[in-house]
Design an enzyme around this catalytic site. Sequence first.
Site, PDB file in Angstrom:
ATOM      1  N   ASP A  47       0.875  -1.166   0.000  1.00 23.12           N
ATOM      2  CA  ASP A  47       0.000   0.000   0.000  1.00 23.12           C
ATOM      3  C   ASP A  47       0.915   1.219   0.000  1.00 23.12           C
ATOM      4  OD1 ASP A  47      -2.251   1.465   0.010  1.00 23.12           O
ATOM      5  OD2 ASP A  47      -3.015   0.778   1.933  1.00 23.12           O
ATOM      6  N   CYS A  91     -13.192 -23.204  19.782  1.00 23.18           N
ATOM      7  CA  CYS A  91     -12.195 -23.333  18.719  1.00 23.18           C
ATOM      8  C   CYS A  91     -11.150 -24.355  19.167  1.00 23.18           C
ATOM      9  CB  CYS A  91     -11.551 -21.965  18.479  1.00 23.18           C
ATOM     10  SG  CYS A  91     -10.104 -21.980  17.410  1.00 23.18           S
ATOM     11  N   CYS A 151      -7.893 -24.398  17.789  1.00 23.49           N
ATOM     12  CA  CYS A 151      -6.560 -24.020  17.317  1.00 23.49           C
ATOM     13  C   CYS A 151      -5.582 -24.214  18.478  1.00 23.49           C
ATOM     14  CB  CYS A 151      -6.559 -22.583  16.792  1.00 23.49           C
ATOM     15  SG  CYS A 151      -6.465 -21.312  18.067  1.00 23.49           S
TER      16      CYS A 151
HETATM   17 ZN   LIG Z   1      -8.607 -20.652  18.533  1.00 19.00          ZN
END
Ligand SMILES: [Zn+2]
Length: 521
Positions: free
Chosen positions: A86, A283, A285
């Site tokens: 950018d 989640c 992860c």
């Molecule tokens: Zn996570």
Amino acid sequence: MSFEVKCTDLAARIGKLTTPHGSFETPSFIPVIHPTKQQISPNFLKSLGFNCIITNAYIAFKQSEERARKYGIHNIVNFDGPIMTDSGGYQVLEYGSVGVSPSTMAQFEIDIGSDIPIPLDKPTGYGLPYSVAKSYVNETISNIKETVEIIENNNNNKSNFLSSKGELWTGTIQGAEHFDLVTYSASILDKMGFQFFAIGSPVELMESYNFSILAELIKTAKLAIPNKPIHLFGAGHPLTIPLAVALGCDTFDSASYILYAKDNRYMYSHGTLKLDAMSYFPCCCPVCCYYTVNELLNEDWETRITNLAKHNLFVLKQEVSFVKQSIFDGRLWEYVLQKARSHPKLMDAIYTIKNFEYLQNNTPIFKQKAIYLFEPIDQHRPELINFRNMLINNYRSLYNDVLLLYPDRGIRPFYLSTAFKNLIDRYSLSLVCLYNPFFGLIPVEISDIYPASHNVFSKHSTGFEPKDCGEFIKLFNSFVKNNHFKTAYIIADPFMKKMLPALDFPEYMDLKIEDFIENTY
Ligand SMILES: [Zn+2]
């Protein structure tokens, strides 16, 4: 051509973009990283499969101009894959001006070896009066002309000056909600020879959940640039990504993962949650498996932000992968509709895009998997629009004396069923059509073709009201008129009984209606 398309659904495409530092698959989320102060290492981004990153050449210019020119942007940020740069447009939007000329920025981006450089533009933002927006669009175009002169001076290959070394100079389309300015801006850049485009100024639209206007903005740009790859600035939210991709955006960048983390915001597939208001992590992860909510809240600021940002990146990675799998499966419509249940403003956008004819162009005419039909909005999915258009424009019945209508009960193939044999025995020489709230009518002789043969629909669709079934009514009326039937036998289920008062029957037509009774035929 540096863009290769492998697979499409709606206006979405799985493709491959090639740059001097390698190629990467699209749709692609391009994480924003600071050129010098990185909270998340580019190696971590690469390990998650983010094969292209974006950084700010304007900040690099201000903070380490000499070093960047000497070593190149890839060494400065320590990333050997494609880098988009950018050039201060965002700072122009924030502060009004950056005090650097477009030609200086263009030369700098060339010198540091950017793969996808962006000219210094003047973003329109959102909410500007028309005349001001127009002046910004013109300023951007004049900046880009200045940029093109610099590129030409650097290149010997005049015929292919915008990508002579394989780099993809970005044509930034401005105009925001003033759609005629968007068309104007896109067409001029296209004529100038740009091979890669970016839609400017959508951030405020997304922050205010104004997804309908965002959808109109993307549509306007796509109608002007139907085939070349298009980037959407600032799209880094799990709710925005499926919509943007479905409408035809190939890449999108954002710093959301880190900005949200700094604000203690935890992304999940349907939105964001405040970390201190959470009890559980939905989640799996590595971050969410390692920490409980309390443990992460009790970490020092730096550790908390870094881990929250990493989790947010996992969510974005998962989102893009889900969208890609949905394109591959031909189920992007279903996926976008599931997402629309997460926010009413997103559902509003679905009612906007249902009228976008260009979504039909890239939707395959045959798909391996059955399409799922749930609710009245599904009558607008491109496969069904194509089917009804074919019936109206290309289909003419060989039997135009008698029409026999029978409810579609999901029996495939219908022509091998006992019900069909019994109907034919009773009403010979008639055209037998199944009626279905989503399709309208399906002549049995073509009931084998996609998607008439490849769909599963909810039986609750028999409860739809005429006001929900505009497409059914339109198709029915055209079909009856086009084929000049003298007699119609209608075996009417509860759905058809509700539709009958809304349908147009020609005066010459002899109409015979009987109740549908399950297991009679
Ligand atoms: Zn996570």
